[in-house]
Design an enzyme around this catalytic site. Structure first.
Site, PDB file in Angstrom:
ATOM      1  N   SER A  32       5.747  20.556   2.276  1.00  0.00           N
ATOM      2  CA  SER A  32       6.433  21.442   3.242  1.00  0.00           C
ATOM      3  C   SER A  32       5.738  21.830   4.641  1.00  0.00           C
ATOM      4  O   SER A  32       6.691  21.885   5.660  1.00  0.00           O
ATOM      5  CB  SER A  32       6.279  22.884   2.721  1.00  0.00           C
ATOM      6  OG  SER A  32       5.063  23.365   2.338  1.00  0.00           O
ATOM      7  N   THR A  33       4.424  21.496   4.537  1.00  0.00           N
ATOM      8  CA  THR A  33       4.011  21.639   5.880  1.00  0.00           C
ATOM      9  C   THR A  33       4.194  20.493   6.900  1.00  0.00           C
ATOM     10  O   THR A  33       4.453  20.529   8.023  1.00  0.00           O
ATOM     11  CB  THR A  33       2.242  21.894   5.936  1.00  0.00           C
ATOM     12  OG1 THR A  33       1.979  22.921   5.011  1.00  0.00           O
ATOM     13  CG2 THR A  33       1.633  22.106   7.247  1.00  0.00           C
TER      14      THR A  33
ATOM     15  N   GLY B 149      -0.744  17.136   4.500  1.00  0.00           N
ATOM     16  CA  GLY B 149      -1.108  18.507   4.046  1.00  0.00           C
ATOM     17  C   GLY B 149      -2.234  18.298   3.010  1.00  0.00           C
ATOM     18  O   GLY B 149      -2.895  17.211   2.667  1.00  0.00           O
TER      19      GLY B 149
ATOM     20  N   ARG C  99       0.027  17.842  -5.241  1.00  0.00           N
ATOM     21  CA  ARG C  99       0.735  18.749  -5.771  1.00  0.00           C
ATOM     22  C   ARG C  99       2.375  18.270  -5.800  1.00  0.00           C
ATOM     23  O   ARG C  99       3.178  18.224  -6.405  1.00  0.00           O
ATOM     24  CB  ARG C  99       0.853  19.950  -5.188  1.00  0.00           C
ATOM     25  CG  ARG C  99      -0.358  20.764  -5.548  1.00  0.00           C
ATOM     26  CD  ARG C  99      -0.936  20.816  -7.044  1.00  0.00           C
ATOM     27  NE  ARG C  99       0.100  21.566  -8.037  1.00  0.00           N
ATOM     28  CZ  ARG C  99       0.513  21.695  -8.991  1.00  0.00           C
ATOM     29  NH1 ARG C  99      -0.288  20.947  -9.836  1.00  0.00           N
ATOM     30  NH2 ARG C  99       1.462  22.143  -9.613  1.00  0.00           N
ATOM     31  N   GLY C 100       2.454  17.278  -4.576  1.00  0.00           N
ATOM     32  CA  GLY C 100       3.779  16.729  -4.555  1.00  0.00           C
ATOM     33  C   GLY C 100       4.057  15.427  -4.958  1.00  0.00           C
ATOM     34  O   GLY C 100       4.803  14.666  -5.057  1.00  0.00           O
TER      35      GLY C 100
ATOM     36  N   GLU D 226      -0.247   8.373  -0.242  1.00  0.00           N
ATOM     37  CA  GLU D 226      -0.976   9.333   0.581  1.00  0.00           C
ATOM     38  C   GLU D 226      -2.245   8.618   0.931  1.00  0.00           C
ATOM     39  O   GLU D 226      -2.642   8.534   1.906  1.00  0.00           O
ATOM     40  CB  GLU D 226      -0.934  10.630   0.256  1.00  0.00           C
ATOM     41  CG  GLU D 226       0.377  11.452   0.272  1.00  0.00           C
ATOM     42  CD  GLU D 226       0.173  12.806  -0.111  1.00  0.00           C
ATOM     43  OE1 GLU D 226       1.092  13.456  -0.042  1.00  0.00           O
ATOM     44  OE2 GLU D 226      -0.649  12.992  -1.279  1.00  0.00           O
TER      45      GLU D 226
ATOM     46  N   LYS E  43      -5.463  27.827   1.990  1.00  0.00           N
ATOM     47  CA  LYS E  43      -6.329  26.256   1.341  1.00  0.00           C
ATOM     48  C   LYS E  43      -7.529  26.047   1.474  1.00  0.00           C
ATOM     49  O   LYS E  43      -8.087  25.025   1.006  1.00  0.00           O
ATOM     50  CB  LYS E  43      -5.372  25.204   1.957  1.00  0.00           C
ATOM     51  CG  LYS E  43      -3.970  25.493   1.874  1.00  0.00           C
ATOM     52  CD  LYS E  43      -3.204  25.421   0.363  1.00  0.00           C
ATOM     53  CE  LYS E  43      -1.930  25.603   0.129  1.00  0.00           C
ATOM     54  NZ  LYS E  43      -1.042  24.582   0.728  1.00  0.00           N
TER      55      LYS E  43
END
Length: 226
Positions: free
Chosen positions: A28-29, A83, A97-98, A104, A122
């Protein structure tokens, strides 16, 4: 919380220069960053190329007007923006988490500068304080790997889908185990140990890799550097 995410995403644009190849993270970020980067590319007519870490990032980049390239089409990645789920005082991270942790790590590791975008929730005293460590595994081996992880005084659960029946399947066609540790004393050592388990594709500990962490707070953006 969303305003904090937008603040750090906007701050990350200051690291972008014309002609750069930019690693585009997942979540999301970084979604805010990708949209803002697309707007910057269009308004300033910049020559920027994005390397996405997931289908989510790829589709959003295309939608935002950012030319997308693959890893084998470029000689180098100038910066990567992503993120994190946890950040310790030494800028070690837990990510995944994604469920995009493998790509990544491939992209973030190869970037000239790796920039992490988080809100202040975080920040932790040690890795594993709040979040489990995501581990991408070969589907047929998930159960035996979960048992082997118990050696590290951790418990691992297969991540199940929310809007689908059965387990989450990564972009690579694998499963995700979420391993809960009481405390990770040596992140780099644990990262290596987990990856040495046969059947593990990659894990979500990102030790000694982040260069800059931008933290969104109620007072503004805090910058942490290695």
């Amino acid at each position: 919380m969303d305003e904090m995410k937008k603040l750090v995403a906007k701050e990350a644009l200051k690291f972008v220069e014309d002609g750069m190849v930019v690693g585009l993270g997942t979540g999301s970020t970084t979604a805010h960053f990708i949209r803002l980067l697309g707007k910057l590319v269009m308004e300033e007519e910049l020559e920027i190329y994005g390397i996405p870490t997931s289908y989510q990032a790829k589709f959003l980049a295309i939608e935002s007007g950012i030319p997308v390239v693959s890893l084998d089409e470029v000689d180098a990645i100038d910066i990567a923006v992503d993120g994190a789920d946890e950040v310790d005082p030494n800028l070690n991270l837990i990510k995944g988490r994604g469920a995009a942790l493998t790509m990544e790590k491939i992209i973030d590791y190869r970037a000239g500068t790796f920039i992490v975008l988080v809100d202040e929730s975080k920040l932790v005293d040690y890795l594993g304080q709040k979040m489990p460590v995501p581990i991408e595994v070969i589907p047929s081996a998930w159960r035996v790997i979960a048992e082997e992880i118990e050696v590290f005084n951790a418990t691992a659960e297969l991540r199940m889908g929310i809007k689908k029946d059965g387990p989450i399947v990564t972009d690579n066609g694998n499963f995700i185990l979420d391993a809960k540790f009481e405390r990770i004393e040596d992140p780099l050592d644990m990262e290596i140990e987990l990856n040495n388990i046969p059947g593990v594709v990659e894990n979500g500990i990102f030790a000694d890799i982040a260069d800059v962490v931008l933290v969104g707070t109620k007072e503004g953006v805090k910058k942490m550097e290695r």
